[in-house]
Motif scaffolding. Structure first.
Motif, PDB file in Angstrom:
ATOM      1  N   VAL A 133      22.464  26.830  77.061  1.00 56.62           N
ATOM      2  CA  VAL A 133      21.245  27.871  76.682  1.00 56.62           C
ATOM      3  C   VAL A 133      21.281  29.390  77.400  1.00 56.62           C
ATOM      4  CG1 VAL A 133      19.794  25.594  75.830  1.00 56.62           C
ATOM      5  CG2 VAL A 133      19.127  27.163  77.281  1.00 56.62           C
ATOM      6  N   GLU A 134      20.430  30.397  76.057  1.00 57.70           N
ATOM      7  CA  GLU A 134      20.623  31.396  76.355  1.00 57.70           C
ATOM      8  C   GLU A 134      19.564  32.063  76.475  1.00 57.70           C
ATOM      9  OE1 GLU A 134      23.055  35.285  75.176  1.00 57.70           O
ATOM     10  OE2 GLU A 134      21.613  35.096  74.107  1.00 57.70           O
ATOM     11  N   ALA A 135      18.723  32.542  77.657  1.00 56.83           N
ATOM     12  CA  ALA A 135      17.104  32.851  77.585  1.00 56.83           C
ATOM     13  C   ALA A 135      16.871  33.953  78.829  1.00 56.83           C
ATOM     14  CB  ALA A 135      16.671  31.639  78.203  1.00 56.83           C
ATOM     15  N   GLU A 136      15.866  34.433  78.671  1.00 56.54           N
ATOM     16  CA  GLU A 136      15.711  35.409  79.650  1.00 56.54           C
ATOM     17  C   GLU A 136      15.935  35.564  80.599  1.00 56.54           C
ATOM     18  OE1 GLU A 136      14.636  38.544  81.641  1.00 56.54           O
ATOM     19  OE2 GLU A 136      12.738  37.360  80.387  1.00 56.54           O
ATOM     20  N   ALA A 137      16.467  35.990  81.611  1.00 58.04           N
ATOM     21  CA  ALA A 137      16.201  35.671  82.895  1.00 58.04           C
ATOM     22  C   ALA A 137      15.089  35.254  83.627  1.00 58.04           C
ATOM     23  CB  ALA A 137      17.582  37.394  83.071  1.00 58.04           C
TER      24      ALA A 137
ATOM     25  N   THR B 141      23.190  32.669  80.152  1.00 53.12           N
ATOM     26  CA  THR B 141      23.225  30.865  79.608  1.00 53.12           C
ATOM     27  C   THR B 141      23.134  30.323  80.897  1.00 53.12           C
ATOM     28  OG1 THR B 141      25.120  32.372  78.430  1.00 53.12           O
ATOM     29  CG2 THR B 141      25.097  30.188  78.963  1.00 53.12           C
ATOM     30  N   ILE B 142      23.024  29.286  80.858  1.00 52.15           N
ATOM     31  CA  ILE B 142      21.979  28.352  81.900  1.00 52.15           C
ATOM     32  C   ILE B 142      23.032  27.625  80.702  1.00 52.15           C
ATOM     33  CG2 ILE B 142      20.645  29.580  83.453  1.00 52.15           C
ATOM     34  CD1 ILE B 142      18.608  28.120  82.083  1.00 52.15           C
TER      35      ILE B 142
ATOM     36  N   THR C 278      25.341  25.490  73.514  1.00 55.61           N
ATOM     37  CA  THR C 278      26.209  24.039  73.118  1.00 55.61           C
ATOM     38  C   THR C 278      26.140  24.301  71.848  1.00 55.61           C
ATOM     39  OG1 THR C 278      25.896  22.870  75.452  1.00 55.61           O
ATOM     40  CG2 THR C 278      26.306  21.973  73.177  1.00 55.61           C
ATOM     41  N   ALA C 279      27.774  23.559  71.269  1.00 57.01           N
ATOM     42  CA  ALA C 279      27.957  23.648  69.684  1.00 57.01           C
ATOM     43  C   ALA C 279      26.864  22.654  69.284  1.00 57.01           C
ATOM     44  CB  ALA C 279      29.091  23.120  69.816  1.00 57.01           C
ATOM     45  N   PRO C 280      26.581  22.689  67.611  1.00 56.63           N
ATOM     46  CA  PRO C 280      24.990  21.915  67.269  1.00 56.63           C
ATOM     47  C   PRO C 280      25.852  20.460  67.402  1.00 56.63           C
ATOM     48  CG  PRO C 280      25.732  24.455  66.894  1.00 56.63           C
ATOM     49  CD  PRO C 280      27.028  24.228  67.120  1.00 56.63           C
ATOM     50  N   GLU C 281      27.012  20.283  67.445  1.00 54.63           N
ATOM     51  CA  GLU C 281      27.079  18.980  66.817  1.00 54.63           C
ATOM     52  C   GLU C 281      27.254  18.486  68.041  1.00 54.63           C
ATOM     53  OE1 GLU C 281      30.939  21.344  66.635  1.00 54.63           O
ATOM     54  OE2 GLU C 281      29.022  22.010  65.787  1.00 54.63           O
TER      55      GLU C 281
ATOM     56  N   LEU D  82      17.021  40.331  92.191  1.00 59.91           N
ATOM     57  CA  LEU D  82      16.879  38.449  91.582  1.00 59.91           C
ATOM     58  C   LEU D  82      18.581  38.284  91.469  1.00 59.91           C
ATOM     59  CD1 LEU D  82      14.638  40.515  89.149  1.00 59.91           C
ATOM     60  CD2 LEU D  82      13.988  38.128  90.298  1.00 59.91           C
ATOM     61  N   VAL D  83      17.814  36.384  91.249  1.00 59.06           N
ATOM     62  CA  VAL D  83      19.480  36.056  91.010  1.00 59.06           C
ATOM     63  C   VAL D  83      18.840  34.869  91.055  1.00 59.06           C
ATOM     64  CG1 VAL D  83      20.662  36.961  92.949  1.00 59.06           C
ATOM     65  CG2 VAL D  83      19.143  34.628  93.990  1.00 59.06           C
ATOM     66  N   ILE D  84      19.539  33.826  90.250  1.00 59.46           N
ATOM     67  CA  ILE D  84      19.056  31.685  89.825  1.00 59.46           C
ATOM     68  C   ILE D  84      20.374  31.662  90.734  1.00 59.46           C
ATOM     69  CG2 ILE D  84      17.614  32.482  87.792  1.00 59.46           C
ATOM     70  CD1 ILE D  84      20.363  32.345  86.079  1.00 59.46           C
ATOM     71  N   PRO D  85      20.412  30.498  90.677  1.00 53.39           N
ATOM     72  CA  PRO D  85      21.190  29.411  91.608  1.00 53.39           C
ATOM     73  C   PRO D  85      22.739  28.969  90.362  1.00 53.39           C
ATOM     74  CG  PRO D  85      19.302  28.603  92.120  1.00 53.39           C
ATOM     75  CD  PRO D  85      18.889  30.035  91.708  1.00 53.39           C
TER      76      PRO D  85
END
Length: 223
Positions: A128-132, A102-103, A167-170, A72-75
């Protein structure tokens, strides 16, 4: 998100010459990184890879059939030809099911800006961070009805379920500014031309030049 299966093969030729031969064979040179393993040099079918990214987005999940197994891979990074636009090289990140990654997520603006307003999109992506295996393809930010002076930050972006902002919220993502007047635009153009040393013709210059060109010497007129 969609998951696309591609056939991959291990590359044994490296360098510019090897990459050119790989591309001539209808394949894209790629390298798989991640999980502390040594990088793996592979070749992917160019047409199928382009279709996968076109339909699934830049964060599409790929299942590679490689050396009798699956990976399994992501670009993570895609290099395109500057003129023709085809893929020249791809860096891939190895992932596992259930793993968080993180993408960079594209930010798509929807709606119409208020009359007299100007949209300044400060960032076209947010991290953002999300499940692969459940990566979103994009996030939408509505500018409909936003007043002049509105600033939309990363914290204001509504994220898909299961996604965490990195990403920094501000961080300013979109700013609705006041559109410049015609006079202001003309002034900016003139200022830029002056800085570049461009001499702009004044009204009437062209007419004066034409008159000078058409004028005949007095002696010729007398003849």
């Amino acid at each position: 998100m969609s998951e696309v299966r591609l056939s991959a093969e291990t590359r044994t030729e490296f360098g510019k010459g090897g990459a050119r031969r790989t591309r001539r064979a209808g394949k894209v040179p790629a390298v798989i990184y991640g999980h502390g393993a040594d990088p793996r040099h592979v070749a992917l079918p160019a047409r199928e890879l382009a279709a996968a990214i076109r339909h699934g987005g830049s964060n599409v999940l790929l299942t590679l059939d490689l050396d009798g197994g699956e990976q399994l891979v992501i670009p993570k990074s895609i290099q395109r030809h500057a003129i023709k636009g085809h893929f020249e090289h791809v860096d891939l990140l190895a992932v596992r099911r259930g793993e968080k990654v993180t993408i960079d997520l594209p930010v798509v603006l929807v709606g119409d800006v208020v009359s007299g307003g100007l949209v300044n999109q400060e960032h076209t992506t947010i991290s953002v961070e999300a499940e692969a295996t459940h990566l979103p393809t994009e996030v939408e930010v509505s500018i409909e009805g936003r007043e002049i002076g509105t600033q939309i930050t990363a914290a204001d972006v509504v994220l898909p379920r299961g996604t965490t902002l990195v990403t920094a919220p501000e961080t300013a993502v979109v700013i609705i500014a006041e559109a410049p007047t015609a006079e202001q635009l003309e002034g900016e153009v003139a200022e830029a031309a002056e800085e570049l040393g461009i001499v702009q013709d004044k009204p009437g210059d062209a007419t004066d030049e034409a008159r000078a060109d058409n004028a005949q010497p007095a002696e010729a007129a007398a003849e």
